[in-house]
Scaffold this motif. Sequence first.
Motif, PDB file in Angstrom:
ATOM      1  N   UNK A 129       5.967 -24.992   4.973  1.00 15.32           N
ATOM      2  CA  UNK A 129       5.876 -24.983   3.511  1.00 15.32           C
ATOM      3  C   UNK A 129       4.435 -25.177   3.046  1.00 15.32           C
ATOM      4  N   UNK A 132       2.390 -22.080   3.520  1.00 17.75           N
ATOM      5  CA  UNK A 132       2.706 -21.074   2.506  1.00 17.75           C
ATOM      6  C   UNK A 132       2.045 -21.425   1.176  1.00 17.75           C
ATOM      7  N   UNK A 133       2.154 -22.701   0.801  1.00 14.40           N
ATOM      8  CA  UNK A 133       1.579 -23.098  -0.487  1.00 14.40           C
ATOM      9  C   UNK A 133       0.053 -22.957  -0.466  1.00 14.40           C
ATOM     10  N   UNK A 135      -1.744 -20.804   1.419  1.00 12.60           N
ATOM     11  CA  UNK A 135      -2.259 -19.468   1.650  1.00 12.60           C
ATOM     12  C   UNK A 135      -1.500 -18.354   0.962  1.00 12.60           C
ATOM     13  N   UNK A 136      -0.289 -18.633   0.524  1.00 13.82           N
ATOM     14  CA  UNK A 136       0.582 -17.557   0.103  1.00 13.82           C
ATOM     15  C   UNK A 136       0.295 -17.007  -1.277  1.00 13.82           C
ATOM     16  N   UNK A 137      -0.716 -17.525  -1.958  1.00 10.17           N
ATOM     17  CA  UNK A 137      -1.006 -17.112  -3.332  1.00 10.17           C
ATOM     18  C   UNK A 137       0.270 -17.159  -4.164  1.00 10.17           C
ATOM     19  N   UNK A 138       0.826 -18.360  -4.181  1.00  8.90           N
ATOM     20  CA  UNK A 138       2.113 -18.560  -4.817  1.00  8.90           C
ATOM     21  C   UNK A 138       1.908 -19.005  -6.260  1.00  8.90           C
ATOM     22  N   UNK A 139       2.626 -18.370  -7.147  1.00  9.51           N
ATOM     23  CA  UNK A 139       2.631 -18.835  -8.522  1.00  9.51           C
ATOM     24  C   UNK A 139       3.575 -20.017  -8.646  1.00  9.51           C
ATOM     25  N   UNK A 144       7.273 -26.038  -7.202  1.00  8.83           N
ATOM     26  CA  UNK A 144       7.789 -26.203  -5.844  1.00  8.83           C
ATOM     27  C   UNK A 144       7.426 -27.575  -5.283  1.00  8.83           C
ATOM     28  N   UNK A 148      10.299 -30.356  -4.297  1.00 15.01           N
ATOM     29  CA  UNK A 148      10.508 -30.717  -2.898  1.00 15.01           C
ATOM     30  C   UNK A 148      10.121 -32.177  -2.638  1.00 15.01           C
ATOM     31  N   UNK A 214       3.426 -32.524   1.438  1.00 15.76           N
ATOM     32  CA  UNK A 214       2.275 -32.825   0.581  1.00 15.76           C
ATOM     33  C   UNK A 214       1.120 -33.427   1.366  1.00 15.76           C
TER      34      UNK A 214
END
Lengths: 330, 268
Positions: A129, A132-133, A135-139, A144, A148, A214
């Motif tokens: 997780x 992803x947060x 590197x994933x270029x997550x909006x 999230x 979590x 985190x």
Amino acid sequence: MPTSSSPAAAPADRAPARAATGAGGPAQPASGAPRRRRRRPSPVARTAATPYLFLLPAFAVYAAFSLYPLLRAAQFSLYDWSGFGPSTFVGLSNYLDLAGDAAFRAAIGHALVLIVFYAVLPLIVGLVLAAILRRGQVRAMGIFRTVIFLPQVIALVVIAVAWRQIYAPSGPLNQALRALGLDSLARGWLGDPGAALPAVGFIGTWLEMGLVMLLLLAGMSRIPNDLYEAVRLDGAGPVREFLAITLPSVRGEIVVALVLTIIAALKTFDLVYLTTSGGPGRATTVPSYEVYRRAFELKDVGSASAVAIVLTLLVFVINLLVTRIGERPA
Amino acid sequence: MRVSRAEQMMNYAVLALFALFALAPILTIVRTAFAPRIGESPGLHPENLLEAWRIGGFAESLGHSLVVAVIVVTCAVVLSVGAGYAFGTMRFRGAGLLFPLFLLGLMIPAEAVVIPLFFDLRTLGLTDTYAAIALPQIAQSIAFGTFWLRAQFRSLPPSLLEAAALDGAGPLRALTRVLVPASLPAVITLVVLVFMWTWNEFLIALVMAPAGRLRTAPLGLATFQGQYTAENSLLAAGAIIVALPMVILFLLLQRHFIRGMLEGASKE
């Protein structure tokens, strides 16, 4: 502390204050070599006693309600005592009895299983997780993160109530299994000797994954973007990027996460007490639950204290061990 | 550098899956809390909350929790400020020995101290008092608070204290007028964390107040669970009553919660 290296440099205005307050103070021990005047504890602290005055209230409460009881627990563990009336000194026999004590050995074994659920699984989930947060270029990354992490702030009693209902014979988990045609898997999860321990452990996975995520994310956010750009230009996919860059740079955070979650696994009293009371049989008892059960149900305070001391030592050792391993160069 | 679209979709799918996993038990409880009780008509039943509040005696147990939390937070923060100040800004003999002794407190499990504390305080006739519930928690929080505020005070520029000294400030004045105001975010983080630990504490409240007169909110809920195991919706309503204050506080002060729990852990 630049002022005290030579007496001549000491500002004149501070000297009288010290002379006045320090005159009757035998408290200052001579510190070895023939010295000039002792340096002041801080620019605003005028006497050598000042730091102790600020420290004393905290130390008194901490010593009386944390350090002293720990020593008392060590003392209790050498006696045979029911909690009332006279006690008998028995030396180390409470500890020796633990070696052959089935409930205690079961508790230690269960604690090891719980470590998988509380520490290993959350570490794997947390790594994925956080990567992803990062590197994933997550909006909507904030949402999230918040969601979590949320289980961490909820009282374990509430969590126990929620999961008891989920695991109940007619609860949502079994309903879902039956809807999928998996009727043979449906059971009263917390009442089934084989399923109860993993069921309790799974609550731990749910609980700890946000904290681990985190922690790791904080470590990953220090990795410069250029590094990621470089491996991607080299044609690496997300998996190689993770193994080559992300994983090695969060070693420190992994250690911290493991220390915290392993200790949480060892100290999981609330959940066990509130979901299974160590049962069915002894299927879910853990060291911290054994401390309580021995002291207040079996009225064997000596044995309870021996378990408590073993638990404390275990926590200390794991802390040292995991930290040591983490510090060793790869 | 952009990641591919397929990879991005995968990422969202994984995140959504785990977000749902994290929320599912919480949503289950919320749904159950508003569900009809045994023998009631279907539909939403918000009156479950009132009913649980009344039957579970939550007015009383939340009150006890609040009193304990205020005592613990106030004492732990004030005492930790003092100890953190001494360790963080002053040189004195024994500091190198005393500070590790405080750090030890971060590792001492409550399970180990609660047994002797119970029997010793019972001898003194002090069990079932606010002091018995609060003092062990103050001691635990002091270990963390001292460690937390020492790091905070050390991170401030030494010129702050030197300037205060030139102004003629004594040690107490320099602390309350200069250092604490300059450290307010760290102090608030500490307040938030200690409040959360105290609000959620179970074992100490369970053992130190066996008569049940000073039942805190988590214990009130545990007792309620013991009495109403069949009434899932009332139990869920009770769970919401206990959890809600902390969830609201978390949503409002998220940065403090997260910062405290992460940095507090990493600095060990």
